[in-house]
Design a protein around this motif. Structure first.
Motif: not given
Length: 326
Positions: A40, A43-45, A47-48, A51, A251, A254
């Motif tokens: 988790e 997860r944002t990284l 998904d980015g 994409s 961070q 990203r």
């Protein structure tokens, strides 16, 4: 912005397969990692990156702290070919201790939080499935299995559709602090179908400490801890600090890779200035330098005895120094 070459069909197919696998609901998703799912914390990284048209992640770990018991190593007098075969088949442990019955006693992808209301030493021993007291016998007998306390930072593999995309990922990783990152599968660089793999990693944050060993007496396994409670607590605190640094680097990576103005950040020397592990935006750096100039100006004025004849000259000189620092 520079136009990138069209993604090769092999990359498109691979990305479609990976995205289909990641689209499975969390409750049904499983992979080959000990945890069995995407962490988790990144997860944002993930998904980015997925994409982005020319990128797709193939494997990842957000970073973890673990207690690992090695597997059984070489036993008896066997030929090198037999030993190699047994290691490859998982019957014996390899150089890192995996295989041969090696197992994790504890794994966490988040910092270890010790409740204030509990005895920290007992909490740590129970959490790591360790005996309550250190052994007085510090000699590891022949064929013993070492017990490791480990911290491993984020590792991420990104498949790219071209050399230009690979360079973009690698630049962001190195600037963010993942200094041991590198690109693989660069053969055939002249071909438009080259799809390099970039490994994003920072080995400098990793550490591995031996905290005990295990023996098999009369067919029963016995784990012995050879470090004090204070030493275990120190290792936990160190791992939590490494988690913090690891998250800061994630961070930054990203932001550098996925931010809309990431190309400007990459090419701006001012945006690459760092103080220790803390990233500085250009505006923050200018304000800090201006404050430093003012402080040095006041210190100089305090040390100097009053001299009306030289006040004007000193003021001009200090004004020049302050401007240079800005």
């Amino acid at each position: 912005m520079e136009n990138l070459p069209e993604a090769p069909p092999s990359f498109v197919r691979k990305k479609q397969t990976i995205l289909h696998q990641l689209a499975v609901p969390t409750s049904q998703y499983s992979d080959l990692s000990p945890k069995g799912s995407v962490d988790e914390a990144i997860r944002t990284l993930i998904d980015g990156i997925n994409s982005s048209e020319g990128l797709v992640t193939t494997s990842s770990c957000a970073g973890r702290v673990s207690v690992f018991l090695e597997g059984v190593r070489r036993q008896g007098t066997k030929s090198e070919a037999t030993l190699s075969s047994e290691v490859n088949n998982g019957q014996l442990a390899g150089p890192g201790g995996k295989g041969g019955g090696g197992r994790w006693l504890f794994v966490s992808h988040d910092p270890i939080v010790i409740p204030n209301a509990v005895d920290s030493e007992s909490f740590i021993h129970n959490l790591f499935q360790l005996p309550s007291k250190p052994t007085s016998h510090f000699t590891c007998p022949e064929n013993c299995r070492y017990l490791h306390f480990k911290f491993e930072p984020m590792i991420l593999h990104v498949l790219t559709s071209s050399l230009k995309e690979a360079q973009k990922v690698l630049n962001a990783a190195l600037q963010a602090g993942f200094r041991e990152s590198g690109a693989m599968s660069l053969e055939g660089a002249e071909s438009m179908s080259t799809t390099p793999m970039v490994a994003v990693r920072s080995i400098g944050l990793m550490f591995d400490s031996i905290i005990g060993f295990a023996t098999n007496d009369d067919g029963a396994e016995h784990i012995r801890v050879t470090v004090s409670d204070e030493h275990l607590r120190m290792l936990v605190d160190l791992a939590n600090e490494r988690f913090r640094i690891n998250q800061e680097r994630i961070q930054r990576f990203r932001t550098l890779l996925l931010s809309p103005n990431s190309e400007n950040r990459k090419n701006s020397k001012k945006a690459q200035k760092c103080t220790g592990e803390t990233w500085e935006e250009p505006e923050v750096r200018r304000a800090r330098k201006k404050a430093e100039g003012e402080r040095k100006r006041k210190e100089h004025q305090t040390k100097q005895a009053p001299n009306p004849a030289s006040n004007e000259e000193d003021s001009e000189s200090l004004e020049y120094i302050g401007n240079m620092l800005e």
